[in-house]
Design an enzyme around this catalytic site. Structure first.
Site, PDB file in Angstrom:
ATOM      1  N   ASN A  35       0.836  -1.211   0.000  1.00 33.41           N
ATOM      2  CA  ASN A  35       0.000   0.000   0.000  1.00 33.41           C
ATOM      3  C   ASN A  35       0.866   1.254   0.000  1.00 33.41           C
ATOM      4  OD1 ASN A  35      -2.617   1.178  -0.001  1.00 33.41           O
ATOM      5  ND2 ASN A  35      -2.374   1.692   2.161  1.00 33.41           N
ATOM      6  N   ASP A  58       7.879  -8.915   3.081  1.00 36.08           N
ATOM      7  CA  ASP A  58       6.610  -9.097   3.794  1.00 36.08           C
ATOM      8  C   ASP A  58       6.947  -9.633   5.188  1.00 36.08           C
ATOM      9  OD1 ASP A  58       4.103 -10.226   4.741  1.00 36.08           O
ATOM     10  OD2 ASP A  58       3.407  -9.928   2.686  1.00 36.08           O
ATOM     11  N   SER A 124      -5.145   1.774  17.441  1.00 35.29           N
ATOM     12  CA  SER A 124      -6.088   2.732  16.879  1.00 35.29           C
ATOM     13  C   SER A 124      -7.192   3.028  17.883  1.00 35.29           C
ATOM     14  CB  SER A 124      -6.694   2.122  15.620  1.00 35.29           C
ATOM     15  OG  SER A 124      -7.838   2.827  15.222  1.00 35.29           O
ATOM     16  N   TYR A 148     -10.926  -5.374  11.200  1.00 35.17           N
ATOM     17  CA  TYR A 148      -9.722  -4.542  11.330  1.00 35.17           C
ATOM     18  C   TYR A 148      -9.502  -4.164  12.795  1.00 35.17           C
ATOM     19  CZ  TYR A 148      -6.968  -0.262  11.537  1.00 35.17           C
ATOM     20  OH  TYR A 148      -6.042   0.693  11.898  1.00 35.17           O
ATOM     21  N   LYS A 152      -6.421  -5.161  15.812  1.00 33.14           N
ATOM     22  CA  LYS A 152      -5.688  -4.245  16.702  1.00 33.14           C
ATOM     23  C   LYS A 152      -5.866  -4.671  18.159  1.00 33.14           C
ATOM     24  CE  LYS A 152      -3.930  -1.457  13.634  1.00 33.14           C
ATOM     25  NZ  LYS A 152      -2.507  -1.578  13.327  1.00 33.14           N
TER      26      LYS A 152
HETATM   27  P1  NAD Z   1      -0.237   2.710   5.200  1.00 31.41           P
HETATM   28  O1  NAD Z   1      -1.015   1.682   4.466  1.00 31.41           O
HETATM   29  O2  NAD Z   1       0.110   3.958   4.505  1.00 31.41           O
HETATM   30  O3  NAD Z   1       1.097   2.067   5.811  1.00 31.41           O
HETATM   31  C1  NAD Z   1       1.164   0.708   6.190  1.00 31.41           C
HETATM   32  C2  NAD Z   1       2.375   0.129   5.478  1.00 31.41           C
HETATM   33  O4  NAD Z   1       2.523  -1.244   5.834  1.00 31.41           O
HETATM   34  C3  NAD Z   1       2.247   0.183   3.958  1.00 31.41           C
HETATM   35  O5  NAD Z   1       3.400   0.818   3.425  1.00 31.41           O
HETATM   36  C4  NAD Z   1       2.156  -1.269   3.532  1.00 31.41           C
HETATM   37  O6  NAD Z   1       2.758  -1.491   2.271  1.00 31.41           O
HETATM   38  C5  NAD Z   1       2.876  -1.966   4.672  1.00 31.41           C
HETATM   39  N1  NAD Z   1       2.478  -3.355   4.918  1.00 31.41           N
HETATM   40  C6  NAD Z   1       1.236  -3.844   5.087  1.00 31.41           C
HETATM   41  N2  NAD Z   1       1.298  -5.162   5.331  1.00 31.41           N
HETATM   42  C7  NAD Z   1       2.597  -5.520   5.311  1.00 31.41           C
HETATM   43  C8  NAD Z   1       3.289  -6.730   5.486  1.00 31.41           C
HETATM   44  N3  NAD Z   1       2.652  -7.884   5.721  1.00 31.41           N
HETATM   45  N4  NAD Z   1       4.633  -6.735   5.419  1.00 31.41           N
HETATM   46  C9  NAD Z   1       5.313  -5.591   5.162  1.00 31.41           C
HETATM   47  N5  NAD Z   1       4.721  -4.414   4.983  1.00 31.41           N
HETATM   48  C10 NAD Z   1       3.362  -4.374   5.059  1.00 31.41           C
HETATM   49  O7  NAD Z   1      -1.072   3.035   6.537  1.00 31.41           O
HETATM   50  P2  NAD Z   1      -0.770   4.122   7.653  1.00 31.41           P
HETATM   51  O8  NAD Z   1      -1.917   5.063   7.681  1.00 31.41           O
HETATM   52  O9  NAD Z   1       0.590   4.637   7.543  1.00 31.41           O
HETATM   53  O10 NAD Z   1      -0.914   3.201   8.952  1.00 31.41           O
HETATM   54  C11 NAD Z   1       0.186   2.623   9.595  1.00 31.41           C
HETATM   55  C12 NAD Z   1      -0.322   1.806  10.779  1.00 31.41           C
HETATM   56  O11 NAD Z   1      -1.080   2.655  11.647  1.00 31.41           O
HETATM   57  C13 NAD Z   1      -1.244   0.665  10.359  1.00 31.41           C
HETATM   58  O12 NAD Z   1      -0.969  -0.451  11.173  1.00 31.41           O
HETATM   59  C14 NAD Z   1      -2.627   1.204  10.676  1.00 31.41           C
HETATM   60  O13 NAD Z   1      -3.535   0.184  10.983  1.00 31.41           O
HETATM   61  C15 NAD Z   1      -2.345   2.081  11.889  1.00 31.41           C
HETATM   62  N6  NAD Z   1      -3.351   3.140  12.059  1.00 31.41           N
HETATM   63  C16 NAD Z   1      -3.592   4.018  11.039  1.00 31.41           C
HETATM   64  C17 NAD Z   1      -4.562   5.005  11.197  1.00 31.41           C
HETATM   65  C18 NAD Z   1      -4.874   5.984  10.099  1.00 31.41           C
HETATM   66  O14 NAD Z   1      -5.927   6.614  10.135  1.00 31.41           O
HETATM   67  N7  NAD Z   1      -3.995   6.172   9.103  1.00 31.41           N
HETATM   68  C19 NAD Z   1      -5.298   5.095  12.401  1.00 31.41           C
HETATM   69  C20 NAD Z   1      -5.006   4.190  13.414  1.00 31.41           C
HETATM   70  C21 NAD Z   1      -4.024   3.214  13.238  1.00 31.41           C
HETATM   71  N1  UFG Z   2     -16.687  11.097   6.171  1.00 37.36           N
HETATM   72  C1  UFG Z   2     -17.546  11.660   5.264  1.00 37.36           C
HETATM   73  N2  UFG Z   2     -17.307  11.456   3.926  1.00 37.36           N
HETATM   74  C2  UFG Z   2     -16.253  10.733   3.473  1.00 37.36           C
HETATM   75  C3  UFG Z   2     -15.361  10.162   4.422  1.00 37.36           C
HETATM   76  C4  UFG Z   2     -15.615  10.353   5.762  1.00 37.36           C
HETATM   77  O1  UFG Z   2     -18.518  12.305   5.634  1.00 37.36           O
HETATM   78  O2  UFG Z   2     -16.103  10.576   2.252  1.00 37.36           O
HETATM   79  C5  UFG Z   2     -16.914  11.335   7.601  1.00 37.36           C
HETATM   80  C6  UFG Z   2     -17.142  10.068   8.402  1.00 37.36           C
HETATM   81  O3  UFG Z   2     -18.501   9.701   8.381  1.00 37.36           O
HETATM   82  C7  UFG Z   2     -16.634  10.491   9.784  1.00 37.36           C
HETATM   83  C8  UFG Z   2     -15.504  11.471   9.462  1.00 37.36           C
HETATM   84  O4  UFG Z   2     -15.744  11.920   8.136  1.00 37.36           O
HETATM   85  O5  UFG Z   2     -17.636  11.185  10.476  1.00 37.36           O
HETATM   86  C9  UFG Z   2     -14.121  10.832   9.524  1.00 37.36           C
HETATM   87  O6  UFG Z   2     -14.098   9.677   8.696  1.00 37.36           O
HETATM   88  P1  UFG Z   2     -12.729   8.937   8.310  1.00 37.36           P
HETATM   89  O7  UFG Z   2     -13.105   7.829   7.379  1.00 37.36           O
HETATM   90  O8  UFG Z   2     -11.733   9.914   7.847  1.00 37.36           O
HETATM   91  O9  UFG Z   2     -12.206   8.386   9.693  1.00 37.36           O
HETATM   92  P2  UFG Z   2     -12.901   7.393  10.733  1.00 37.36           P
HETATM   93  O10 UFG Z   2     -12.982   8.105  12.034  1.00 37.36           O
HETATM   94  O11 UFG Z   2     -14.137   6.821  10.214  1.00 37.36           O
HETATM   95  O12 UFG Z   2     -11.850   6.203  10.770  1.00 37.36           O
HETATM   96  C10 UFG Z   2     -10.480   6.435  11.106  1.00 37.36           C
HETATM   97  C11 UFG Z   2      -9.612   5.367  10.431  1.00 37.36           C
HETATM   98  C12 UFG Z   2      -9.936   4.020  10.997  1.00 37.36           C
HETATM   99  C13 UFG Z   2      -9.813   4.035  12.485  1.00 37.36           C
HETATM  100  C14 UFG Z   2     -10.672   5.144  13.071  1.00 37.36           C
HETATM  101  C15 UFG Z   2     -10.504   5.271  14.556  1.00 37.36           C
HETATM  102  O13 UFG Z   2      -9.858   5.345   9.040  1.00 37.36           O
HETATM  103  O14 UFG Z   2      -9.015   3.079  10.500  1.00 37.36           O
HETATM  104  O15 UFG Z   2     -10.312   6.402  12.472  1.00 37.36           O
HETATM  105  O16 UFG Z   2      -9.177   5.582  14.836  1.00 37.36           O
HETATM  106  F1  UFG Z   2     -10.225   2.858  12.971  1.00 37.36           F
END
Ligand code: NAD
Ligand code: UFG
Length: 336
Positions: A35, A58, A124, A148, A152
């Site tokens: 990703n 991986d 998360s 998902y 976590k």
């Molecule tokens: P991202 O997808 O940009 O980064 C995750 C990375 O992990 C990617 O580069 C992907 O290629 C790599 N990856 C996935 N599976 C793998 C595997 N099996 N081996 C090696 N590499 C692998 O996502 P992000 O937003 O940077 O999130 C990073 C972490 O934080 C994730 O674990 C995600 O669940 C967690 N997180 C993200 C958010 C958010 O809103 N972005 C919120 C809470 C938690």
């Molecule tokens: N929303 C819209 N339109 C869109 C996308 C989102 O109205 O196209 C709204 C959602 O309904 C929500 C807010 O914008 O009210 C935020 O939505 P996001 O999808 O940006 O974020 P979430 O809070 O739903 O989810 C994020 C991460 C999840 C994580 C969660 C709690 O994507 O992985 O925060 O940490 F689990």
């Protein structure tokens, strides 16, 4: 001191790598690029003027991961590698359990073999399920509403059990709220594949003309204006939180969990208004039904991180929107 960042090519990981390099750490990244793209690694080097090692591996491939540990003297791990799309996890739960859960087990086994006992794990706010009240503290009851989130929660439990079995480990679990924004250089940022699921990348792609209009999911929530409220946190503040968490693993043993959020909630309409103000772009939107699985209000009590880690989020909502816009407008198609 050398730190391994799993998932280091991703959105959060790339910003953490910048902070690590700027703090003088040596960095080794493991990412399968499922990703993300190698371009983010190049850009991190360009921002910092420093080099880091990259392995396209991986984390499920134990032998290859083993090689990374044998070739480098790793002192600690920031573990971010994982899949993160809620809807996709409902469609394909086995893929999520395998990648996020088994991947972490493999990583812990290899760490144990090489006597590496310091880990910062990316959890998360989703582990709070449907919170009974806000702001959300770390001691609130936990529950997940989708696969998902359960991965976590399960990893958190695995790490707790692992610590109980071996008190020499030092683990910090970070529960992120909603990371947005980008590095102020505009060189790295969030680059979702396909149509974005999350609010901010959707907004920036509307602003840049790639998408026609935003769909606001629900305008009948019990909130200030009926739209969902979240705790948006600047990605640079989030990355800095990891430096503090890492320092904690260096100075004490145990397992601790911290919220990383600002403590302030903004509605979808407030985000649109802040974005329009700083970008000068109009964001056309329409209201639609609530999105399945969404909660009304979610924001953190970030006090524990302030007291224990000396960390607070400093960047406000306009800076978050401005940096998201800066990144998107300079990189119309992300890294490609
Ligand atoms: P991202 O997808 O940009 O980064 C995750 C990375 O992990 C990617 O580069 C992907 O290629 C790599 N990856 C996935 N599976 C793998 C595997 N099996 N081996 C090696 N590499 C692998 O996502 P992000 O937003 O940077 O999130 C990073 C972490 O934080 C994730 O674990 C995600 O669940 C967690 N997180 C993200 C958010 C958010 O809103 N972005 C919120 C809470 C938690
Ligand atoms: N929303 C819209 N339109 C869109 C996308 C989102 O109205 O196209 C709204 C959602 O309904 C929500 C807010 O914008 O009210 C935020 O939505 P996001 O999808 O940006 O974020 P979430 O809070 O739903 O989810 C994020 C991460 C999840 C994580 C969660 C709690 O994507 O992985 O925060 O940490 F689990």
């Amino acid at each position: 001191m050398t730190i391994l960042v799993t998932g280091g090519a991703g959105y959060i990981g790339s910003h953490i790598c910048v902070e690590l390099l700027q703090h003088g750490y040596e960095v080794v990244v493991v990412d399968n690029l499922s990703n993300s793209s190698f371009e983010s690694i190049k850009r991190v080097k360009a921002i910092t003027g420093k080099d880091m090692k990259f392995y396209q591996i991986d984390i499920l491939e134990q032998e290859k991961l083993d090689l990374v540990f044998s070739e480098n003297t790793i002192e600690g791990v920031i573990h971010l590698a994982g899949l993160k799309v809620v809807g996709e996890s409902v469609q394909n739960p086995l893929q999520y359990y395998k990648n996020n859960l088994i991947g972490t087990l493999v990583l812990c086994e290899v760490m144990d073999k090489y006597n590496v006992k310091k880990m910062v794990f990316s959890s998360s706010a989703t582990v709070y399920g449907i919170p009974k009240k806000v702001p959300i503290s770390e001691d609130f009851s936990l529950g997940a509403t989708n696969p998902y989130g359960r991965t976590k929660l399960m990893v958190e439990e695995v790490l707790r059990d692992y610590y109980i079995s071996n008190h020499n480990w030092s683990i910090v679990i970070l529960r992120y709220f909603n990371p947005i924004g980008a590095h102020p250089s505009g060189k790295i940022g969030e680059d979702p594949s396909g149509i974005p699921n999350n609010l901010m990348p959707y907004v920036t792609q509307v602003a840049v003309g790639k998408l026609k209009e935003l769909t606001v999911f629900g305008n009948d929530y019990p909130t200030v204006d009926g739209t969902g409220v979240r705790d948006y946190i600047h990605i640079v503040d989030l990355a800095k939180g990891h430096m503090k968490a890492l320092e904690k693993t260096m100075t004490s043993k145990g397992i601790e969990v911290y919220n990383l959020g600002t403590g302030i909630g903004y509605s979808v309409l407030e985000i649109i208004a802040a974005f329009e103000k700083v970008s000068g772009r109009k964001i056309p939107y329409k209201f639609a039904e609530r999105r399945a699985g969404d909660i009304a209000i979610c924001y953190a009590n970030p006090l524990k991180a302030k007291i224990d880690l000396g960390w607070i989020a400093k960047r406000g909502i306009e800076e978050m929107c401005a940096d998201s816009w800066n990144w998107q407008s300079k990189n119309m198609n992300g890294y490609s």
